[in-house]
Scaffold this active site. Sequence first.
Site, short mmCIF file in Angstrom:
data_model
loop_
_atom_site.label_atom_id
_atom_site.label_comp_id
_atom_site.label_asym_id
_atom_site.label_seq_id
_atom_site.Cartn_x
_atom_site.Cartn_y
_atom_site.Cartn_z
N ASP A 1 -33.18 1.05 -49.23
CA ASP A 1 -34.61 1.04 -49.55
C ASP A 1 -35.00 -0.28 -50.21
O ASP A 1 -34.24 -0.81 -51.02
CB ASP A 1 -34.90 2.18 -50.54
CG ASP A 1 -36.12 2.99 -50.17
OD1 ASP A 1 -36.83 2.60 -49.22
OD2 ASP A 1 -36.36 4.02 -50.83
N LYS B 1 -35.70 0.06 -45.43
CA LYS B 1 -36.92 0.87 -45.35
C LYS B 1 -37.93 0.32 -46.34
O LYS B 1 -37.54 -0.11 -47.44
CB LYS B 1 -36.63 2.35 -45.68
CG LYS B 1 -37.89 3.22 -45.74
CD LYS B 1 -37.58 4.69 -45.93
CE LYS B 1 -37.37 5.10 -47.36
NZ LYS B 1 -38.51 4.85 -48.27
N ASP C 1 -34.82 4.35 -53.16
CA ASP C 1 -35.14 3.92 -54.53
C ASP C 1 -35.37 5.13 -55.42
O ASP C 1 -35.53 5.01 -56.64
CB ASP C 1 -36.32 2.94 -54.56
CG ASP C 1 -37.62 3.56 -54.05
OD1 ASP C 1 -37.59 4.69 -53.52
OD2 ASP C 1 -38.67 2.89 -54.18
N SER C 2 -35.33 6.33 -54.82
CA SER C 2 -35.31 7.56 -55.63
C SER C 2 -34.12 7.55 -56.58
O SER C 2 -34.08 8.34 -57.53
CB SER C 2 -35.25 8.80 -54.73
OG SER C 2 -34.19 8.71 -53.81
N GLU D 1 -42.24 0.91 -47.79
CA GLU D 1 -43.35 1.87 -47.84
C GLU D 1 -44.69 1.21 -47.50
O GLU D 1 -44.91 0.05 -47.84
CB GLU D 1 -43.47 2.46 -49.26
CG GLU D 1 -42.27 3.28 -49.68
CD GLU D 1 -42.44 3.90 -51.07
OE1 GLU D 1 -43.53 3.80 -51.66
OE2 GLU D 1 -41.46 4.50 -51.55
N GLU E 1 -43.73 11.50 -45.37
CA GLU E 1 -43.46 12.29 -46.57
C GLU E 1 -44.71 13.06 -47.01
O GLU E 1 -45.80 12.48 -47.18
CB GLU E 1 -42.98 11.37 -47.70
CG GLU E 1 -42.69 12.13 -48.99
CD GLU E 1 -41.85 11.37 -50.00
OE1 GLU E 1 -41.36 10.27 -49.67
OE2 GLU E 1 -41.71 11.87 -51.12
O1 KIV Z 1 -36.33 6.95 -52.01
C1 KIV Z 1 -36.09 7.92 -51.28
O2 KIV Z 1 -35.15 8.69 -51.50
C2 KIV Z 1 -36.96 8.14 -50.14
C3 KIV Z 1 -36.81 9.42 -49.39
C4 KIV Z 1 -37.34 10.53 -50.19
C5 KIV Z 1 -37.42 9.36 -48.06
O3 KIV Z 1 -37.77 7.33 -49.85
#
Ligand code: KIV
Length: 284
Positions: A86, A116, A47-48, A118, A185
């Site tokens: 994500d 993934k 989600d970055s 969080e 992280e």
């Molecule tokens: O969103 C993302 O890119 C991440 C990574 C930095 C692990 O969660």
Amino acid sequence: MIKKQTTIPSILGKKNSGKKIAALTAYDFCFAKILEETDVDIILVGDSLGMVTLGYESTLPVTMDEMIHHIRAVKRGVHHPLVVGDMPFMSYQVSNESAVQNAGRIIQEGGAGAVKLEGAGPMAERLQAVAQAGISVIGHLGLTPQSIHQFGGYKVQGKNYLDARQIKKDALDLQKAGAFALVLEAIPQELAREITGELQIPTIGIGAGPHCDGQILVLNDMLGLNRDFTPKFVKRFVELGELTKSAVNQYVQEVREGSFPDQDHSYDMPRQPLRSAGNEKPGA
Ligand code: KIV
């Protein structure tokens, strides 16, 4: 040569063999195709992407539709790396049902092989629900960017004894809940080493030192494409931003002075058709 596809068992196997997992983020077809030609094990469509490619100030505004749009683009470009999608903010926090439904969309519509999410505490329950629905899931602890307001900024986590103990407990909880790997992280390397040693599942570090079972970086950061801010843990392996800028400046200069396009980059036409063009008799 067609590379062997990365699978969840092959990722788990790396923990036992001691071979490090190499992961990167990607957000589009173009870079996905380049990564396909490398030996990278995992591509995370993080989600970055909200900050890296969409220009948001944080990851919080990213929606499920935006994630799926980008996961599909990446998936079209790769065959061998495991694509992980994500789960964006509010796609799993509300209930186990919404977590399973949205994780299912990432797999079914996006084509990802895993998701993934969080956090721990109540999020361990969400992760468990997703895993029990048959979806492979990676947990994410330490500096979890979706909790940026609680942390008061992008700060290293687990620096004092109590916080470190909590993160270690959370890691064990997520393993128990069914995570097949954990992203750690921005935590001290000593803590990452201890967690990595205690877990049966692999840890993938980003700003967590060298003792994790694998590493991940944001692709644009390690390529030098994101020049606004570089955290301590980012190594720029190339200055693609600078290289792009000088290529564009050279292009602009050559266009303005008329040296581009030259003969090597222009098409020719046979003389005959050009001379007779427009002189054809109707019906000829
Ligand atoms: O969103 C993302 O890119 C991440 C990574 C930095 C692990 O969660």
